[in-house]
Design a protein around this motif. Sequence first.
Motif, PDB file in Angstrom:
ATOM      1  N   ASN A  21      42.211  30.723  27.150  1.00  0.00           N
ATOM      2  CA  ASN A  21      42.526  31.579  28.310  1.00  0.00           C
ATOM      3  C   ASN A  21      42.652  30.778  29.611  1.00  0.00           C
ATOM      4  N   ASN A  39      30.473  37.936  31.121  1.00  0.00           N
ATOM      5  CA  ASN A  39      30.597  39.070  30.207  1.00  0.00           C
ATOM      6  C   ASN A  39      31.318  38.664  28.933  1.00  0.00           C
ATOM      7  N   ASN A  40      31.268  39.548  27.964  1.00  0.00           N
ATOM      8  CA  ASN A  40      31.965  39.287  26.696  1.00  0.00           C
ATOM      9  C   ASN A  40      33.448  39.048  26.961  1.00  0.00           C
ATOM     10  N   VAL A  42      35.054  36.567  28.442  1.00  0.00           N
ATOM     11  CA  VAL A  42      35.576  35.880  29.640  1.00  0.00           C
ATOM     12  C   VAL A  42      36.020  34.445  29.337  1.00  0.00           C
ATOM     13  N   GLY A  43      35.533  33.882  28.228  1.00  0.00           N
ATOM     14  CA  GLY A  43      35.958  32.518  27.869  1.00  0.00           C
ATOM     15  C   GLY A  43      34.834  31.492  27.837  1.00  0.00           C
ATOM     16  N   LYS A  44      33.607  31.942  27.578  1.00  0.00           N
ATOM     17  CA  LYS A  44      32.458  31.018  27.521  1.00  0.00           C
ATOM     18  C   LYS A  44      32.545  30.113  26.287  1.00  0.00           C
ATOM     19  N   THR A  45      32.753  30.743  25.140  1.00  0.00           N
ATOM     20  CA  THR A  45      32.826  29.941  23.903  1.00  0.00           C
ATOM     21  C   THR A  45      34.032  29.005  23.944  1.00  0.00           C
ATOM     22  N   ASN A  46      35.100  29.446  24.615  1.00  0.00           N
ATOM     23  CA  ASN A  46      36.283  28.572  24.717  1.00  0.00           C
ATOM     24  C   ASN A  46      35.931  27.246  25.391  1.00  0.00           C
ATOM     25  N   ARG A  61      34.906  26.445  16.286  1.00  0.00           N
ATOM     26  CA  ARG A  61      35.482  27.648  15.682  1.00  0.00           C
ATOM     27  C   ARG A  61      36.281  27.355  14.417  1.00  0.00           C
ATOM     28  N   GLU A  67      46.334  27.148  17.451  1.00  0.00           N
ATOM     29  CA  GLU A  67      45.676  28.411  17.845  1.00  0.00           C
ATOM     30  C   GLU A  67      45.071  28.303  19.241  1.00  0.00           C
ATOM     31  N   MET A  68      44.811  27.066  19.681  1.00  0.00           N
ATOM     32  CA  MET A  68      44.134  26.887  20.972  1.00  0.00           C
ATOM     33  C   MET A  68      45.115  26.901  22.154  1.00  0.00           C
TER      34      MET A  68
HETATM   35  N1  ATP Z   1      45.051  31.113  22.351  1.00  0.00           N
HETATM   36  C1  ATP Z   1      44.608  31.926  23.324  1.00  0.00           C
HETATM   37  N2  ATP Z   1      45.367  32.166  24.407  1.00  0.00           N
HETATM   38  C2  ATP Z   1      44.935  32.970  25.409  1.00  0.00           C
HETATM   39  N3  ATP Z   1      43.744  33.556  25.403  1.00  0.00           N
HETATM   40  C3  ATP Z   1      42.952  33.355  24.346  1.00  0.00           C
HETATM   41  C4  ATP Z   1      43.331  32.534  23.257  1.00  0.00           C
HETATM   42  N4  ATP Z   1      42.341  32.518  22.362  1.00  0.00           N
HETATM   43  C5  ATP Z   1      41.383  33.302  22.876  1.00  0.00           C
HETATM   44  N5  ATP Z   1      41.736  33.805  24.072  1.00  0.00           N
HETATM   45  C6  ATP Z   1      40.975  34.703  24.962  1.00  0.00           C
HETATM   46  O1  ATP Z   1      39.658  34.236  25.032  1.00  0.00           O
HETATM   47  C7  ATP Z   1      38.798  35.349  24.957  1.00  0.00           C
HETATM   48  C8  ATP Z   1      37.585  35.014  24.160  1.00  0.00           C
HETATM   49  O2  ATP Z   1      36.974  33.964  24.775  1.00  0.00           O
HETATM   50  P1  ATP Z   1      35.539  33.547  24.316  1.00  0.00           P
HETATM   51  O3  ATP Z   1      35.378  33.735  22.867  1.00  0.00           O
HETATM   52  O4  ATP Z   1      35.314  32.214  24.880  1.00  0.00           O
HETATM   53  O5  ATP Z   1      34.684  34.651  25.082  1.00  0.00           O
HETATM   54  P2  ATP Z   1      33.148  34.658  25.356  1.00  0.00           P
HETATM   55  O6  ATP Z   1      32.967  34.644  26.826  1.00  0.00           O
HETATM   56  O7  ATP Z   1      32.489  33.609  24.591  1.00  0.00           O
HETATM   57  O8  ATP Z   1      32.758  36.096  24.821  1.00  0.00           O
HETATM   58  P3  ATP Z   1      31.465  36.599  24.017  1.00  0.00           P
HETATM   59  O9  ATP Z   1      30.383  36.796  25.049  1.00  0.00           O
HETATM   60  O10 ATP Z   1      31.902  37.887  23.451  1.00  0.00           O
HETATM   61  O11 ATP Z   1      31.129  35.588  23.006  1.00  0.00           O
HETATM   62  C9  ATP Z   1      39.516  36.447  24.252  1.00  0.00           C
HETATM   63  O12 ATP Z   1      39.211  37.668  24.854  1.00  0.00           O
HETATM   64  C10 ATP Z   1      40.952  36.110  24.427  1.00  0.00           C
HETATM   65  O13 ATP Z   1      41.472  36.946  25.421  1.00  0.00           O
END
Ligand code: ATP
Length: 369
Positions: A21, A39-40, A42-46, A61, A67-68
């Motif tokens: 993201n 929040n869930n 938002v992109g923390k795990t990314n 992952r 996919e990234m």
């Molecule tokens: N290839 C991609 N391109 C654009 N956005 C993406 C892609 N892959 C994932 N995302 C976005 O990243 C978001 C998930 O990010 P992530 O898993 O980092 O969230 P998180 O903050 O860790 O959430 P949680 O608290 O639920 O674990 C998804 O909602 C999606 O919108």
Amino acid sequence: MVLKTPLVCCVKSLKLYNFRNYLNSELNCDGHSVVIVGNNGVGKTNILEAISLLSKGKGIRSANANEMCNSGTNINWVVHYDFFDGNNLNSIGIASKQDRKLININGKIQSNYSLLNELSNVIWFAPQMDYILLKGPGTRLKFFDRIVSTFKEKYALYFIKYRRAKSERSKLLKENILDDGWLTGLEDIMAGCGTHISLMRFSVLQVLQETINQDLSGFLPKANLQLTTQLPKEKGFDKIVSHYKNCLRQSRKKDSLCNHVSFGVHNDNFQISHQQKQLASNLCSTGEQKLLLLSTVMASVRARYTSPILLLDDVMSYLDKQYRGAILEEILDVGCQTWISDVNDQNFLGHKESFEFFTVRDNQIINYS
Ligand SMILES: Nc1ncnc2c1ncn2[C@@H]1O[C@H](COP(=O)(O)OP(=O)(O)OP(=O)(O)O)[C@@H](O)[C@H]1O
Ligand SMILES: [Mg+2]
């Protein structure tokens, strides 16, 4: 309380382009441990995933490079790290090209992962690992194998060779190609590599158990690790190899009938039990199982000579206040750079000076320490 100090082997800054993201965002932590709150979704795990690419493989992952790519732009992603390896600051770039990853270290394109592996080591614990102990022996062995591979440089190589030979032998037996020379050649590889794999597994198991018993914080439940194998124990390398070859030769017929390799290290059984409660892990609660796995992971971090980077994705869920505190104390005592994601920064009360805090707003990473 441990104050923020620059740590050995750490990411000092991270830049993300077209990655998940993040179109163009950066994070500067100057080598401190990091907590990413938000929040869930938002992109923390990314962010943790981007750090996990510093280790060989598909990252936290198990995703493919394509996919990234940001789904909006669909152009190749680039992640850049200022990475301190304990001695020098390195400029590391990892980029996608179709489904491959290109690595650039200090301006030089790398043909493989070997230099990156020499510089960096990343260990992680992700939510999908919470239930490993309820799954089959294959999943548990995979968890243990990942730890072993972070200790033993050649482990992955033996593992790949073993798997290839095993699958080729199965194919020959399935197709009834009973060429003795061919099968013997493959069984020789399986026996040699399998014996290396077994010896490495047992040596890492011993180090981990000693570390759990002696060094792990008394506040975490201690795990008893057990590995059972079909291979004979306490014999020299050559004797084990020859026993292994014999067993494979003798089981050819049986293996071709049941379409399974009945003898070998792939049948090893890795199990964890709760030391204090003397309870098999499948009888432990969800939180206890998670803590047993975490204490095994923390022991693997402690036991290493060079400190790895530790990624803990959503690690606090299921844990009560006492154990959340115990995990943080353990992390700070181990002293490696740790990246933690969480939905709630109240989980870090009392430890705020020990981490840099970031959140994500509109796909931008913001420091709010
Ligand atoms: N290839 C991609 N391109 C654009 N956005 C993406 C892609 N892959 C994932 N995302 C976005 O990243 C978001 C998930 O990010 P992530 O898993 O980092 O969230 P998180 O903050 O860790 O959430 P949680 O608290 O639920 O674990 C998804 O909602 C999606 O919108
Ligand atoms: Mg997440």
